[in-house]
Design a protein around this motif. Sequence first.
Motif, PDB file in Angstrom:
ATOM      1  N   SER A   1       0.814  -1.199   0.000  1.00 29.25           N
ATOM      2  CA  SER A   1       0.000   0.000   0.000  1.00 29.25           C
ATOM      3  C   SER A   1       0.855   1.260   0.000  1.00 29.25           C
ATOM      4  CB  SER A   1      -0.910   0.003   1.228  1.00 29.25           C
ATOM      5  OG  SER A   1      -1.698   1.175   1.276  1.00 29.25           O
ATOM      6  N   CYS A   2       0.323   2.300  -0.622  1.00 35.10           N
ATOM      7  CA  CYS A   2       1.035   3.577  -0.719  1.00 35.10           C
ATOM      8  C   CYS A   2       0.031   4.712  -0.569  1.00 35.10           C
ATOM      9  CB  CYS A   2       1.750   3.677  -2.050  1.00 35.10           C
ATOM     10  SG  CYS A   2       2.485   5.299  -2.387  1.00 35.10           S
ATOM     11  N   SER A   3       0.300   5.602   0.377  1.00 34.39           N
ATOM     12  CA  SER A   3      -0.506   6.806   0.524  1.00 34.39           C
ATOM     13  C   SER A   3       0.345   7.991   0.099  1.00 34.39           C
ATOM     14  CB  SER A   3      -0.962   6.982   1.975  1.00 34.39           C
ATOM     15  OG  SER A   3      -1.860   5.966   2.336  1.00 34.39           O
ATOM     16  N   PRO A   4      -0.045   8.687  -0.973  1.00 41.00           N
ATOM     17  CA  PRO A   4       0.780   9.788  -1.485  1.00 41.00           C
ATOM     18  C   PRO A   4       0.615  11.038  -0.629  1.00 41.00           C
ATOM     19  CG  PRO A   4      -1.236   9.624  -2.753  1.00 41.00           C
ATOM     20  CD  PRO A   4      -1.251   8.478  -1.780  1.00 41.00           C
ATOM     21  N   ILE A   5       1.425  12.013  -0.950  1.00 39.99           N
ATOM     22  CA  ILE A   5       1.294  13.319  -0.319  1.00 39.99           C
ATOM     23  C   ILE A   5      -0.055  13.910  -0.717  1.00 39.99           C
ATOM     24  CG2 ILE A   5       2.177  15.687  -0.408  1.00 39.99           C
ATOM     25  CD1 ILE A   5       4.976  14.517  -0.532  1.00 39.99           C
TER      26      ILE A   5
ATOM     27  N   ARG B   1      -1.639  13.628  -7.380  1.00 40.31           N
ATOM     28  CA  ARG B   1      -2.543  12.714  -8.068  1.00 40.31           C
ATOM     29  C   ARG B   1      -1.815  11.608  -8.824  1.00 40.31           C
ATOM     30  NH1 ARG B   1      -5.758  16.965 -11.460  1.00 40.31           N
ATOM     31  NH2 ARG B   1      -6.890  15.161 -12.247  1.00 40.31           N
ATOM     32  N   SER B   2      -0.503  11.756  -8.966  1.00 38.91           N
ATOM     33  CA  SER B   2       0.285  10.756  -9.675  1.00 38.91           C
ATOM     34  C   SER B   2       1.026   9.886  -8.668  1.00 38.91           C
ATOM     35  CB  SER B   2       1.284  11.439 -10.606  1.00 38.91           C
ATOM     36  OG  SER B   2       2.200  10.509 -11.130  1.00 38.91           O
TER      37      SER B   2
ATOM     38  N   THR C   1      -6.236   6.113 -13.201  1.00 42.38           N
ATOM     39  CA  THR C   1      -5.975   5.459 -14.487  1.00 42.38           C
ATOM     40  C   THR C   1      -4.497   5.111 -14.594  1.00 42.38           C
ATOM     41  OG1 THR C   1      -7.769   6.691 -15.533  1.00 42.38           O
ATOM     42  CG2 THR C   1      -6.107   5.718 -16.990  1.00 42.38           C
ATOM     43  N   GLN C   2      -4.213   3.924 -15.104  1.00 40.30           N
ATOM     44  CA  GLN C   2      -2.818   3.571 -15.344  1.00 40.30           C
ATOM     45  C   GLN C   2      -2.324   4.333 -16.559  1.00 40.30           C
ATOM     46  OE1 GLN C   2      -1.159  -0.394 -16.932  1.00 40.30           O
ATOM     47  NE2 GLN C   2      -0.961  -0.625 -14.710  1.00 40.30           N
ATOM     48  N   ARG C   3      -1.331   5.171 -16.362  1.00 36.66           N
ATOM     49  CA  ARG C   3      -0.858   6.024 -17.453  1.00 36.66           C
ATOM     50  C   ARG C   3       0.379   5.444 -18.144  1.00 36.66           C
ATOM     51  NH1 ARG C   3      -0.295  12.410 -16.361  1.00 36.66           N
ATOM     52  NH2 ARG C   3       1.368  11.825 -14.937  1.00 36.66           N
ATOM     53  N   ASN C   4       1.205   4.752 -17.367  1.00 39.28           N
ATOM     54  CA  ASN C   4       2.394   4.127 -17.937  1.00 39.28           C
ATOM     55  C   ASN C   4       2.602   2.771 -17.292  1.00 39.28           C
ATOM     56  OD1 ASN C   4       3.773   6.174 -19.733  1.00 39.28           O
ATOM     57  ND2 ASN C   4       3.582   7.386 -17.867  1.00 39.28           N
TER      58      ASN C   4
ATOM     59  N   PHE D   1      -7.008   4.513  -6.008  1.00 33.80           N
ATOM     60  CA  PHE D   1      -8.352   4.816  -5.536  1.00 33.80           C
ATOM     61  C   PHE D   1      -8.653   6.304  -5.714  1.00 33.80           C
ATOM     62  CE2 PHE D   1      -8.916   0.645  -3.820  1.00 33.80           C
ATOM     63  CZ  PHE D   1      -7.654   0.228  -3.438  1.00 33.80           C
ATOM     64  N   SER D   2      -9.900   6.653  -5.471  1.00 31.09           N
ATOM     65  CA  SER D   2     -10.324   8.034  -5.705  1.00 31.09           C
ATOM     66  C   SER D   2      -9.606   9.019  -4.781  1.00 31.09           C
ATOM     67  CB  SER D   2     -11.832   8.162  -5.543  1.00 31.09           C
ATOM     68  OG  SER D   2     -12.226   7.756  -4.253  1.00 31.09           O
TER      69      SER D   2
END
Lengths: 112, 112
Positions: free
Chosen positions: B22-26, B30-31, B53-56, B69-70
Amino acid sequence: AQSVTQPDIHITVSEGASLELRCNYSYGATPYLFWYVQSPGQGLQLLLKYFSGDTLVQGIKGFEAEFKRSQSSFNLRKPSVHWSDAAEYFCAVGAGDDKIIFGKGTRLHILP
Amino acid sequence: KAGVTQTPRYLIKTRGQQVTLSCSPISGHRSVSWYQQTPGQGLQFLFEYFSETQRNKGNFPGRFSGRQFSNSRSEMNVSTLELGDSALYLCASSQSQGYGYTFGSGTRLTVV
């Protein structure tokens, strides 16, 4: 395809000496360029970045890097290293919505 | 401002099992990108998510998957674990590519 080459796997310098870590990249357009540092067991910390403008960029901890388009290089420099600079350094390249690709890293050793 | 949080920090799994990291971003980023770091291969790009959305996507087998997730939190899953999947898995978040990444401290996965 984008790629990053860090030709030096290990570099050893004496404390107080100057440092230059080399980075060459391959990218089809004007890239974003980054240098990161990683201490053992830790994640990566951003030292500095270039994406436009002045080709000499200043970063944290007294580091600087120069973007040379003609040589496809983005070398990292520091005028006087400290023992706490011993770590692994990664150069990275990306642009726009492209993924960011990292070089294999240069491990810096400092002699007292 | 809280940094990028990765859980768990350490994980030991048996071959054939599956694992979710699991990863919680800053907040506001959004990336989210995921990397696998091993001594032999360095930092290899797994995938990037932007606004769910998977961008790369990197060159990893289909056993490696992810989602966002949202609230921008991200998970990556590895199914049918192999010994070679033992690595440090790093998550990084950003506002946009030009700002560079902020990395978490990573999840150290050991497959036995």
